[in-house]
Design a protein around this motif. Structure first.
Motif, PDB file in Angstrom:
ATOM      1  N   CYS A 302       0.833  -1.204   0.000  1.00 47.27           N
ATOM      2  CA  CYS A 302       0.000   0.000   0.000  1.00 47.27           C
ATOM      3  C   CYS A 302       0.872   1.260   0.000  1.00 47.27           C
ATOM      4  O   CYS A 302       0.624   2.202  -0.760  1.00 47.27           O
ATOM      5  N   LEU A 303       1.893   1.279   0.833  1.00 47.90           N
ATOM      6  CA  LEU A 303       2.811   2.421   0.863  1.00 47.90           C
ATOM      7  C   LEU A 303       3.515   2.604  -0.476  1.00 47.90           C
ATOM      8  O   LEU A 303       3.719   3.725  -0.938  1.00 47.90           O
ATOM      9  N   ARG A 304       3.870   1.494  -1.104  1.00 43.30           N
ATOM     10  CA  ARG A 304       4.547   1.576  -2.401  1.00 43.30           C
ATOM     11  C   ARG A 304       3.636   2.208  -3.444  1.00 43.30           C
ATOM     12  O   ARG A 304       4.070   3.055  -4.237  1.00 43.30           O
ATOM     13  N   ARG A 305       2.370   1.821  -3.449  1.00 47.46           N
ATOM     14  CA  ARG A 305       1.432   2.404  -4.417  1.00 47.46           C
ATOM     15  C   ARG A 305       1.222   3.900  -4.148  1.00 47.46           C
ATOM     16  O   ARG A 305       1.105   4.703  -5.080  1.00 47.46           O
ATOM     17  N   ILE A 306       1.181   4.271  -2.871  1.00 50.72           N
ATOM     18  CA  ILE A 306       1.019   5.683  -2.522  1.00 50.72           C
ATOM     19  C   ILE A 306       2.230   6.491  -2.988  1.00 50.72           C
ATOM     20  O   ILE A 306       2.085   7.595  -3.540  1.00 50.72           O
ATOM     21  N   LEU A 307       3.423   5.953  -2.781  1.00 53.08           N
ATOM     22  CA  LEU A 307       4.636   6.641  -3.238  1.00 53.08           C
ATOM     23  C   LEU A 307       4.660   6.771  -4.761  1.00 53.08           C
ATOM     24  O   LEU A 307       5.051   7.811  -5.307  1.00 53.08           O
ATOM     25  N   LYS A 308       4.243   5.719  -5.450  1.00 55.93           N
ATOM     26  CA  LYS A 308       4.192   5.787  -6.915  1.00 55.93           C
ATOM     27  C   LYS A 308       3.243   6.894  -7.361  1.00 55.93           C
ATOM     28  O   LYS A 308       3.538   7.630  -8.315  1.00 55.93           O
ATOM     29  N   SER A 309       2.124   7.007  -6.676  1.00 53.41           N
ATOM     30  CA  SER A 309       1.176   8.068  -7.006  1.00 53.41           C
ATOM     31  C   SER A 309       1.799   9.442  -6.785  1.00 53.41           C
ATOM     32  O   SER A 309       1.610  10.365  -7.591  1.00 53.41           O
ATOM     33  N   ILE A 348      13.080  -4.833   6.316  1.00 54.41           N
ATOM     34  CA  ILE A 348      13.898  -4.721   5.109  1.00 54.41           C
ATOM     35  C   ILE A 348      13.085  -4.125   3.967  1.00 54.41           C
ATOM     36  O   ILE A 348      13.552  -3.231   3.247  1.00 54.41           O
ATOM     37  N   SER A 349      11.844  -4.594   3.796  1.00 58.33           N
ATOM     38  CA  SER A 349      11.000  -4.080   2.711  1.00 58.33           C
ATOM     39  C   SER A 349      10.737  -2.591   2.877  1.00 58.33           C
ATOM     40  O   SER A 349      10.834  -1.809   1.922  1.00 58.33           O
ATOM     41  N   LEU A 350      10.422  -2.178   4.110  1.00 63.68           N
ATOM     42  CA  LEU A 350      10.153  -0.765   4.355  1.00 63.68           C
ATOM     43  C   LEU A 350      11.416   0.082   4.233  1.00 63.68           C
ATOM     44  O   LEU A 350      11.364   1.212   3.745  1.00 63.68           O
ATOM     45  N   ALA A 351      12.546  -0.470   4.658  1.00 63.54           N
ATOM     46  CA  ALA A 351      13.812   0.266   4.539  1.00 63.54           C
ATOM     47  C   ALA A 351      14.186   0.459   3.073  1.00 63.54           C
ATOM     48  O   ALA A 351      14.664   1.529   2.666  1.00 63.54           O
ATOM     49  N   GLU A 352      13.987  -0.584   2.265  1.00 60.98           N
ATOM     50  CA  GLU A 352      14.276  -0.465   0.829  1.00 60.98           C
ATOM     51  C   GLU A 352      13.359   0.559   0.180  1.00 60.98           C
ATOM     52  O   GLU A 352      13.775   1.327  -0.693  1.00 60.98           O
ATOM     53  N   LEU A 353      12.108   0.574   0.609  1.00 61.37           N
ATOM     54  CA  LEU A 353      11.163   1.559   0.088  1.00 61.37           C
ATOM     55  C   LEU A 353      11.587   2.969   0.501  1.00 61.37           C
ATOM     56  O   LEU A 353      11.486   3.916  -0.284  1.00 61.37           O
ATOM     57  N   THR A 354      12.075   3.107   1.718  1.00 59.11           N
ATOM     58  CA  THR A 354      12.542   4.409   2.201  1.00 59.11           C
ATOM     59  C   THR A 354      13.777   4.867   1.433  1.00 59.11           C
ATOM     60  O   THR A 354      13.909   6.045   1.087  1.00 59.11           O
ATOM     61  N   MET A 355      14.699   3.939   1.166  1.00 57.00           N
ATOM     62  CA  MET A 355      15.875   4.272   0.378  1.00 57.00           C
ATOM     63  C   MET A 355      15.471   4.741  -1.014  1.00 57.00           C
ATOM     64  O   MET A 355      16.029   5.705  -1.562  1.00 57.00           O
ATOM     65  N   ALA A 356      14.483   4.069  -1.602  1.00 52.81           N
ATOM     66  CA  ALA A 356      14.033   4.428  -2.948  1.00 52.81           C
ATOM     67  C   ALA A 356      13.438   5.834  -2.975  1.00 52.81           C
ATOM     68  O   ALA A 356      13.528   6.532  -3.987  1.00 52.81           O
ATOM     69  N   SER A 357      12.836   6.271  -1.869  1.00 57.03           N
ATOM     70  CA  SER A 357      12.228   7.603  -1.840  1.00 57.03           C
ATOM     71  C   SER A 357      13.275   8.714  -1.900  1.00 57.03           C
ATOM     72  O   SER A 357      12.946   9.862  -2.207  1.00 57.03           O
TER      73      SER A 357
END
Length: 523
Positions: A302-309, A348-357
């Motif tokens: 869900c967070l990933r989709r929000i960031l993509k938006s 790990i998944s959330l950290a990778e998502l944070t790094m991508a931001s």
């Protein structure tokens, strides 16, 4: 006087015809369709008996429906009920905002009300009045502290206080969603300023969704899931005034209550469009995956989709919004890292998502290191392999020298990570030395161009050679220390300290500790 059927026949064309035909079955069918409340039927009988009845906005819809169903027209009897209620409806209801809302609130059967045209008449009346005075929907939200993304956003004006009405108007938000949705849809279609419509929508969600969901109950007139789905449909995609925190609350309940995928996807899209206005608490409200009772795992998808938006809709030439979202994600990661139920794979998944931001933005990733340190501190029961796996999210090349200094003596980090930190620290020192040498070399060239003496040149060359030799000796010494680093927990601070002292960056271990404590890299 006769029975109810005979009384109705005095004023009702339909009942008179059926009695004349002596069609008892048809009469029973007509009476069966009279589903109004007993007090409404009593008013009808009272009118047929020649008595005066009290007509009000609360009973006008039901009385009109019955009068129309029974064909209580002027051709059958003078001063009949249908004529009286239609006159009252036009003169006493449609001409007043409050009475129109009260009449709508009394509707029990929307389809029947639409069939006789009363709902459309009320709808037209409301739209006309709102177009003349949008404040009937409520005061717009205060958006003065938001970004300038919407140039037409409402700005409060102190003069508005002078025009506060001295009477309290009925509120559209008191209507059930089956009535409220078509009204707001028509207001949007007629071009009513979106900030006023949004003010009404916000009040509606606060009234019908949040209290009902928090108390785990459903109000009689409104289903919270249906309200969420309807409000999401009513929000325009250009409207970014709706509070982000309220959107997140709607998303949370839409998932918990099993709303349609179109609804949840739409809410995620809208949250992403204004993610720079979100807070850490907003992100924490997003529902977790799976059965919460089994394990508290955060909704990474869900967070990933929000960031993509957010990235898809971000069209500003400035990086301020990007930086805000990157910092928000780091703060969120640090906040949830202390959750004892969070498993390594979720972190790990959330950290990778944070790094991508933070991708493409010139900034360090100290926030990732801070969150990692918190996670290691709160989850000390992890195995060594799990700790090493978790630490793979840390890019030592992207953290500041102060964070490197803290990490070099961080006993929570695995040995392999400490070695990597020391190596990166050496690279930073080499880069610093290279920069100094290049600066000295540039100065030598400038001195030669202006004809400086050989004595100055020889001194400068001697300084350069000395620093290069010192760097080579320190690098060789550091490599030997790393190879022997079986017991590095006790030695890593001294190695790092010697490196700093050798290059004149720090004078003593005491000074090193003092600097770390003063900078407070880790909270």
């Amino acid at each position: 006087m006769g029975g109810p059927q005979e009384l109705l026949a005095i004023k009702s064309t339909k009942m008179a015809i059926l009695l004349k035909k002596n069609s008892k079955d048809d009469i029973s069918e007509v009476l069966r369709h009279i589903t109004s409340a007993p007090e409404i039927f009593e008013l009808l009988v009272q009118f047929c008996c020649g008595g005066e009845i009290h007509i009000s906005p609360d009973n006008i819809i039901s009385l009109t429906y019955l009068a129309n169903l029974l064909e209580m027209t002027e051709t059958h009897s003078k001063n009949n009920l249908l004529s009286k209620v239609l006159t009252f409806f036009e003169q006493r209801v449609l001409s007043h905002w409050n009475e129109t809302i009260k009449a709508l609130r009394s509707i029990d059967n929307l389809q029947q009300t639409k069939e006789i045209g009363l709902f459309d008449a009320c709808l037209a009346s409301i739209v006309e009045k709102v177009k003349l005075n949008p404040r009937l929907l409520g005061e717009p939200l205060n958006t003065s502290d938001r970004s300038e993304a919407d140039d037409n956003a409402y700005r409060p004006n102190a003069r508005r206080k002078l025009f506060v009405l001295d009477w309290e108007s009925e509120d559209l938000t008191t209507l059930c969603i089956q009535l409220y949705e078509p009204i707001v849809h028509e207001l949007n279609a007629c071009g009513v300023p979106h900030e006023y419509v949004t003010a009404s929508l916000v009040k509606y969600v606060e009234k019908w969704v949040l209290p009902a969901c928090e108390k785990k109950s459903i109000f009689k007139r409104n289903n919270p899931r249906e309200v969420i789905e309807a409000v999401e449909r009513l929000l325009s995609h250009e409207n970014r005034v709706f509070p982000c925190s309220l959107l997140v609350g709607m998303l949370r309940f839409s998932i918990l209550l099993g709303a349609t995928s179109d609804c949840t996807n739409g809410l995620e899209e809208r949250i992403g469009q204004q993610l720079e206005h979100a807070t850490v608490n907003d992100l924490i409200l997003i529902p977790r995956q799976g059965n919460v009772e089994e394990e508290a795992q955060f909704n990474v998808d869900c967070l990933r989709r929000i960031l993509k938006s957010f990235y898809r809709n971000y069209n500003s030439s400035e990086e301020s919004g990007l930086l805000t979202v990157a910092e928000l994600m780091e703060e969120f990661l640090a906040e949830i890292s202390s959750n004892l139920e969070m498993r390594p794979r979720s972190f790990i998944s959330l950290a990778e998502l944070t790094m991508a931001s933070s991708f493409g933005i010139k900034r360090n990733c100290d926030g990732i290191y801070r969150a990692l340190d918190i996670y290691l501190d709160k989850h000390r029961d992890m195995t060594e392999s799990e700790r090493e796996e978790v630490c793979q999210v840390l890019d030592c090349q992207k953290i500041s020298p102060e964070a490197l200094e803290h990490a070099a003596k961080n006993e929570r980090l695995p040995l392999r990570v400490v070695v990597q930190v020391l190596f990166v620290g050496q690279l930073h020192l080499q880069e610093k030395m290279t920069t100094e040498i290049q600066a000295i070399d540039q100065k030598l060239r400038e001195d030669q161009d202006v004809g400086s003496g050989h004595e100055v040149e020889e001194n400068e060359v001697e300084i350069v050679n000395k620093k290069v030799s010192e760097l080579e000796r320190e690098s060789h010494s550091l490599r030997k220390e790393i190879e022997k680093c079986h017991n590095a927990r006790k030695e890593k601070v001294s190695v790092w300290g010697r490196m700093k002292r050798k290059f004149g960056c720090i004078s003593s271990i005491h000074e090193l500790n003092s600097r770390v404590n003063k900078k407070k890299v880790h909270p």
